[in-house]
Design a protein around this motif. Structure first.
Motif, PDB file in Angstrom:
ATOM      1  N   SER A 167       6.018  -3.751-109.295  1.00 36.15           N
ATOM      2  CA  SER A 167       5.424  -3.594-110.544  1.00 36.15           C
ATOM      3  C   SER A 167       6.459  -4.686-111.330  1.00 36.15           C
ATOM      4  O   SER A 167       7.462  -5.301-110.728  1.00 36.15           O
ATOM      5  CB  SER A 167       6.009  -2.320-111.163  1.00 36.15           C
ATOM      6  OG  SER A 167       7.784  -2.222-111.346  1.00 36.15           O
ATOM      7  N   ASN A 169       7.626  -5.962-115.230  1.00 35.12           N
ATOM      8  CA  ASN A 169       7.683  -5.938-116.851  1.00 35.12           C
ATOM      9  C   ASN A 169       8.209  -7.147-117.412  1.00 35.12           C
ATOM     10  O   ASN A 169       8.901  -7.952-116.993  1.00 35.12           O
ATOM     11  CB  ASN A 169       8.807  -5.035-116.660  1.00 35.12           C
ATOM     12  CG  ASN A 169       9.021  -4.432-118.503  1.00 35.12           C
ATOM     13  OD1 ASN A 169       8.289  -3.702-118.673  1.00 35.12           O
ATOM     14  ND2 ASN A 169      10.069  -4.879-119.016  1.00 35.12           N
ATOM     15  N   SER A 300       3.586  -4.564-117.114  1.00 36.87           N
ATOM     16  CA  SER A 300       3.865  -3.743-118.036  1.00 36.87           C
ATOM     17  C   SER A 300       4.642  -4.520-119.097  1.00 36.87           C
ATOM     18  O   SER A 300       5.004  -5.770-118.800  1.00 36.87           O
ATOM     19  CB  SER A 300       4.331  -2.574-117.938  1.00 36.87           C
ATOM     20  OG  SER A 300       5.747  -2.675-117.472  1.00 36.87           O
ATOM     21  N   THR A 326      -2.696  -4.170-114.790  1.00 39.03           N
ATOM     22  CA  THR A 326      -1.991  -3.864-116.024  1.00 39.03           C
ATOM     23  C   THR A 326      -1.536  -2.339-115.786  1.00 39.03           C
ATOM     24  O   THR A 326      -2.471  -1.536-115.215  1.00 39.03           O
ATOM     25  CB  THR A 326      -2.471  -4.127-117.320  1.00 39.03           C
ATOM     26  OG1 THR A 326      -3.644  -3.577-117.567  1.00 39.03           O
ATOM     27  CG2 THR A 326      -2.502  -5.722-117.685  1.00 39.03           C
ATOM     28  N   SER A 327      -0.359  -1.935-116.569  1.00 37.54           N
ATOM     29  CA  SER A 327      -0.087  -0.593-115.943  1.00 37.54           C
ATOM     30  C   SER A 327      -1.108   0.472-116.924  1.00 37.54           C
ATOM     31  O   SER A 327      -0.990   1.796-116.365  1.00 37.54           O
ATOM     32  CB  SER A 327       1.344  -0.330-116.550  1.00 37.54           C
ATOM     33  OG  SER A 327       1.491  -0.409-118.100  1.00 37.54           O
ATOM     34  N   ASP A 328      -1.792   0.044-117.933  1.00 40.09           N
ATOM     35  CA  ASP A 328      -2.812   1.054-118.400  1.00 40.09           C
ATOM     36  C   ASP A 328      -3.728   1.524-117.500  1.00 40.09           C
ATOM     37  O   ASP A 328      -4.304   2.601-117.500  1.00 40.09           O
ATOM     38  CB  ASP A 328      -3.444   0.792-119.895  1.00 40.09           C
ATOM     39  CG  ASP A 328      -3.908  -0.760-119.640  1.00 40.09           C
ATOM     40  OD1 ASP A 328      -3.887  -1.224-118.660  1.00 40.09           O
ATOM     41  OD2 ASP A 328      -4.268  -1.383-120.442  1.00 40.09           O
ATOM     42  N   PRO A 334       1.518   0.067-121.651  1.00 46.12           N
ATOM     43  CA  PRO A 334       2.448  -1.171-121.060  1.00 46.12           C
ATOM     44  C   PRO A 334       3.402  -1.401-122.232  1.00 46.12           C
ATOM     45  O   PRO A 334       4.444  -1.777-121.675  1.00 46.12           O
ATOM     46  CB  PRO A 334       1.312  -2.376-121.232  1.00 46.12           C
ATOM     47  CG  PRO A 334      -0.034  -1.864-120.837  1.00 46.12           C
ATOM     48  CD  PRO A 334      -0.048  -0.283-121.593  1.00 46.12           C
ATOM     49  N   LYS A 337       6.282   1.792-121.531  1.00 43.85           N
ATOM     50  CA  LYS A 337       6.703   2.096-120.207  1.00 43.85           C
ATOM     51  C   LYS A 337       8.153   2.202-120.229  1.00 43.85           C
ATOM     52  O   LYS A 337       8.861   3.252-119.552  1.00 43.85           O
ATOM     53  CB  LYS A 337       6.126   1.360-118.970  1.00 43.85           C
ATOM     54  CG  LYS A 337       6.517   1.491-117.676  1.00 43.85           C
ATOM     55  CD  LYS A 337       6.253   0.573-116.710  1.00 43.85           C
ATOM     56  CE  LYS A 337       6.663   0.992-115.309  1.00 43.85           C
ATOM     57  NZ  LYS A 337       6.450   0.193-114.315  1.00 43.85           N
TER      58      LYS A 337
END
Length: 402
Positions: A167, A169, A300, A326-328, A334, A337
């Motif tokens: 992941s 950020n 995110s 993307t985290s969505d 995003p 998070k």
């Protein structure tokens, strides 16, 4: 339990507020945990206070009185945000978690020695009549850890065992969490995400604008390879993971030095285009060094709203056969998070569950400021078995322009 999460990132572009319900099921002492986002919003800092935060973070000297005034004003700002959330959603939390405002992260020779997040939590406790968990990073640093990035704690629990997923950020600073088959994660800061871009825009516009909206400046500009090469010589980039840094390491002085080395003074679009690619390349290089087996990166943070940055990242990662999502796409907003991360930490500390950023170090995170009527903690838990997310029947989410 209901947890109200407060946080402002290194860019200080607003207070992210989230009201989250933590629901347990299964085994009593090691339950499954589901987090349900009930209400989210980003509230703007008062402009003068934001300017003071950024000036202090960028090295302005304050005496003891000015420092005290700043941490008080930030604490009152968080308290106002918490009251606003409670009034707007009509839900009273059991616990407030305040990450505070990071103004300095002290690292020497690759070892974190201290970290400073401002925002006196007693103001929040008084305003909400609820206990407040704050100072979330200090225990890990005192035990020999980096104290950052904390996102690895959330991702280890949410994603579980993996050997080909990381992941990312993208806040002011970029951090990677490379997931492992044992459900742990190698988490570290790769370098700048938006901090140099934001600072360049703010400097050029004398504070009128604070970021590259929709990546428009980067799209307009042309990358300067000589400046990019000079930026890539920054010594932090050569340090082995795990490692952590802050905006005090990546300032406009770094950019000006790189331009001087290249013998140019870039116009704003060209500078932003160069810095956008710089972020992408530093992330890709860090991933290649620390997690060559990774094939998917889930991103995110505010940076995913910048199409130019996302495009540069996708191109840089694709060179190593890594795809960017993307985290969505996995059910995580995003922009919130980190709010879920702090709610998760709040649940763990409320139940005295130690958390571990690095193998061999596990500590209960943070310190409590009691509510005006005191503090009563529930019986401790041994841990959680699994972390999942769920949406409420009707989700309310509002975002500021930043």
């Amino acid at each position: 339990m209901i947890i109200l999460s407060l946080q402002s990132g290194t860019s200080a572009d607003g207070i992210d507020v989230a009201v989250v319900e933590a629901v347990t099921s299964g085994e009593a002492l090691t339950p499954d945990l589901t987090l349900v986002s009930l209400w989210t919003r980003t509230l703007d800092w008062e402009p003068d206070l934001r300017s003071r935060i950024l000036a202090y973070s960028d090295g302005e000297k304050l005496d003891a009185g000015a420092h005290t005034a700043l941490t008080t004003d930030i604490g009152q700002g968080f308290a106002t945000a918490a009251r606003t959330a409670i009034a707007a959603c009509g839900i009273t939390p059991d616990l407030v978690v305040s990450h505070g405002q990071t103004v300095f992260h002290w690292v020497e020779n690759g070892q974190a020695l201290g970290t400073l997040q401002l925002g006196e939590p007693a103001w929040i406790a008084e305003a909400t009549a609820r206990p407040v968990l704050a100072n979330l990073r200090a225990a890990d640093i005192a035990a020999g850890g980096q104290g950052a990035p904390l996102m690895g704690l959330f991702d280890s629990a949410f994603f579980g065992p993996a050997d080909d997923v990381a992941s990312l950020n993208l806040g002011g600073i970029a951090n990677l969490q490379i997931l492992r088959p044992d459900s742990s994660a190698l988490a570290f800061d790769t370098g700048p995400a938006n901090v140099l871009i934001d600072a360049s825009v703010a400097d050029h516009t004398q504070g009128l604008h604070g970021f590259d909206r929709d990546g428009a400046l980067a799209a307009e500009g042309t990358v300067n390879d000589a400046v990019l090469t000079a930026l890539l010589q920054h010594p932090y980039l050569e340090q082995a993971a795990p490692k952590s840094t802050g905006r005090e390491t990546f300032t406009l002085a770094v950019v000006r030095s790189a331009e001087e080395a290249a013998g140019v003074c870039l116009q704003l679009p060209d500078r932003v285009a160069t810095l956008t690619r710089y972020t992408a390349i530093t992330v890709a290089n860090a991933l290649r060094s620390a997690g060559p087996q990774v094939r998917t990166v889930v991103a995110s943070g505010g940076g995913v709203r910048n199409p130019s940055l996302v495009r540069e990242l996708a191109d840089a990662l694709a060179g190593d056969g890594v795809s960017l999502r993307t985290s969505d796409e996995v059910g995580i907003d995003p922009e919130f998070k980190e709010s879920l991360l702090f709610a998760f930490l709040g649940f763990c500390s409320w139940h005295r569950i130690p958390v571990s950023l690095e193998q061999g170090i596990a500590r209960v995170a943070g310190t409590f400021s009691p509510a005006p009527d005191g503090l009563t903690l529930p019986a401790p838990l041994r841990g959680i078995s699994r972390l999942s997310l769920a949406a409420p029947p009707h989700t309310t989410g509002e975002h500021s322009a930043d």
